[in-house]
Design an enzyme around this catalytic site. Structure first.
Site, PDB file in Angstrom:
ATOM      1  CB  ALA A 101      -0.940  -0.001   1.205  1.00 57.24           C
ATOM      2  CE1 TYR A 102       5.336   5.478   3.000  1.00 52.17           C
ATOM      3  CE2 TYR A 102       7.040   4.174   1.947  1.00 52.17           C
ATOM      4  CZ  TYR A 102       6.643   5.335   2.571  1.00 52.17           C
ATOM      5  OH  TYR A 102       7.541   6.359   2.746  1.00 52.17           O
ATOM      6  CB  ALA A 103       5.458   0.389  -2.667  1.00 51.43           C
TER       7      ALA A 103
END
Length: 153
Positions: A101-103
């Protein structure tokens, strides 16, 4: 010279960003440099992270900065000057396991600001992205099995 003014903003709360931008512009008249430096991340396997948490990460790391930028941008365009900086992450270029999700949010932000850079050239507005490697961030340790609490700010 202007006295500093503290304005609290939850960058993941997209609904309040327009009002905050108006407050800033009403107070100072313009923004010369906008530095988007807020971020939220979570560590966990894709199948363990809820869609709700994926959306919260996307709101904080993608929709928050672009909403704030779009709120400030008309003022910069009308003055034909300004600088916009996105402090992003190396994970906006290279994904690693347990940070999907972060990437994804950081990849999306890089794509948006790369396009914005090209579009703002004619208005003499500088758009930069900074993609540092790993940094130490504040972290709340989650209770076992509680991935939603595993948010880094």
């Amino acid at each position: 010279t202007y006295a500093p003014k503290l304005i609290l903003l939850d960058i993941s709360d997209i609904n309040c960003i327009q009002d905050i931008a108006k407050e800033i512009l009403n107070c100072y008249g313009c923004v010369d440099i906008l530095i988007n430096n807020a971020s939220m991340k979570v560590k966990g396997a894709v199948q363990s992270i809820s869609l709700q948490l994926d959306k919260k990460i996307m709101d904080a790391n993608y929709f928050g900065p672009i909403t704030l930028t779009k709120a400030i941008l008309p003022n910069m365009i009308s003055r034909r000057t300004g600088q916009i900086v996105l402090i992003n992450s190396i994970q906006g270029k290279i994904g690693i396991p347990f940070r999907a999700a972060y990437a994804a949010s950081k990849h999306a932000a890089v794509g948006f600001f790369d396009c914005l850079r090209a579009e703002m050239e004619e208005f003499d507005i500088s758009v930069s992205t900074v993609n540092p490697t790993f940094i130490c961030s504040y972290h709340r340790q989650p209770a076992p099995g509680n991935w939603e609490a595993s948010i880094w700010k």
